[in-house]
Design a protein around this motif. Structure first.
Motif: not given
Length: 427
Positions: A336-341
């Protein structure tokens, strides 16, 4: 008026110049800030901040470092590394090499002759040369494996603190900080050949620069990790495969949990960061919660990171992709990877679709991504261009991060990370 000008000039001088005798700020008792990633959860991460004066050490060689680590004891301790320490040395400081560890008649030449697939076949190596390899590997491990216990802070002093030839192993320990340290060349003298009935097989190596196994509340900050000194690209090809000498730069496995990795640099390596070591390790469910922010990945082939099971927040990182690149973000089983910016830079022949790979993963959140300065949607492009051997990924990873520092735009973070990530850059 002249007096006023002198006073103003003196004030500016004081702001811009530091006296020659001034000392750098002592970072050894720093603790992880509130809300700075998963390692701040619950009790937070304080490392050895509670150490009494008797357990604060400045070390300059392997022997001193080993004494300070105290066989991985849980006593609160602060270990300051000054200069360069080579872990692959004898007790008296004499440098060792692979020949010094070899025993029971092991030689690379004999090992290669014994297990050549053309004559040995696809069976797992066994017999005298494999036994000699194992005995030789154990001798090397006695030198270079350094166990880190709970309530420990390890910091590099100044801008040139180096630990080379070592594998720092945080095993079933809690509350550990590693900062401002250049970790180089966890070199395996005795890789093992692993045949594969369906292909060429491969060489398996033993040592990561840092290995977290069953570890909790760990903060890794302003660390540089690389193969500097012995790049695998310079190694020969044996049995049709690169004769690897290095494993991961940072592996987070076996139920490790609550980890923050910040402002660090991972460079010139094949497999950078593995989070979760097996598709069948269902005991990792609910663990492997990791934050990666403001890190630089430079000339990394793959695993930046590769994730199984964990809730991983990946924000404000900088990627410099070069030739040989396979993928950057690996979505593995139940990840559950939450990748931002995050910001990516790549040569012209590398496409956006090359950045993400699904290893039985089902979801990836991405937003605010830049590719060579242009906004892109990693998820949409992965799903549009995957070859059919990978499943499409959905955007719903089932959670939203709440423990984090300010999330800057990818452009702002890109510039800040280029200036500030890695050892020796801690302000």
């Amino acid at each position: 008026m002249r007096t006023r000008h002198i006073a103003v000039a003196a004030g500016l001088l004081g702001l811009l110049c530091v006296p020659a005798h001034a000392e750098a700020r002592d970072i050894s008792r720093d603790t992880l800030a509130t809300n700075d990633g998963w390692a701040s959860y619950g009790t937070g991460t304080t490392g050895g901040a509670a150490a009494d004066d008797a357990h604060v050490y400045t070390v300059t060689d392997r022997a001193g470092l080993v004494r300070a680590l105290d066989h991985g004891s849980d006593t609160p301790k602060i270990i300051k590394i000054a200069g360069t320490i080579d872990a692959d040395t004898a007790d008296d400081g004499t440098p060792l090499d692979c020949a010094d560890h070899a025993t029971d008649g092991y030689t690379t030449k004999k090992y290669l002759a014994a297990y050549d697939p053309r004559t040995w076949g696809s069976a797992k190596p066994s017999g005298p040369q494999e036994e000699a390899r194992q005995a030789s590997a154990a001798r090397q491990a006695e030198r270079i494996v350094l166990p880190v216990g709970s309530n420990t802070t390890i910091v590099g002093l100044g801008s040139e603190a180096v630990l080379k030839g070592a594998s720092l192993q945080v095993k079933n320990a809690d509350n550990v900080i590693v900062r401002n340290l250049d970790l180089r060349d966890a070199y395996d003298c005795f890789p093992v050949w692993q045949p594969n009935t369906g292909g060429l097989g491969d060489w398996k190596t033993a040592y990561d620069n840092i290995w977290l196994t069953g570890a909790t509340h760990v903060w890794i900050d302003h660390v540089t990790a690389s193969d500097q000194g012995h790049p695998d690209a310079a190694e020969p090809t044996c049995f049709g495969r690169n004769y690897l000498r290095h494993d991961g730069l940072l592996d987070i496995t076996n139920g490790s949990d609550l980890v923050t990795v910040s402002w660090s640099r991972f460079a010139d390596h094949d497999k950078a960061i593995l989070i979760g070591n097996g598709d069948t390790a269902t005991g990792d469910r609910g663990k492997l919660r990791v934050t990666l922010h403001h890190n630089a990945f430079t000339s990394v082939v793959q695993r930046a990171p590769r994730v199984r099971f964990g809730q991983v927040h990946l924000y404000n990182n900088r990627y410099e992709v070069t030739d040989g690149h396979r993928y950057s973000l690996g979505a593995g089983t139940e990840s559950a990877v939450y990748a931002e910016n995050n910001a990516f830079h790549a040569p012209g022949h590398i496409e956006v679709a090359d950045l993400v790979k699904s290893w039985n993963g089902t979801a990836l959140h991405q937003s605010g991504t830049l590719f060579d300065g242009y906004p892109v949607d990693l998820l949409a492009i992965h799903n549009a261009y995957n070859s059919g051997s990978e499943r499409d990924l959905t955007a719903d990873v089932g959670w939203t991060p709440t423990l984090h520092t300010t999330v800057d735009s990818a452009a702002v973070a890109d510039r800040a990370v280029a200036r500030g990530a890695g050892a020796g850059r801690l302000s």
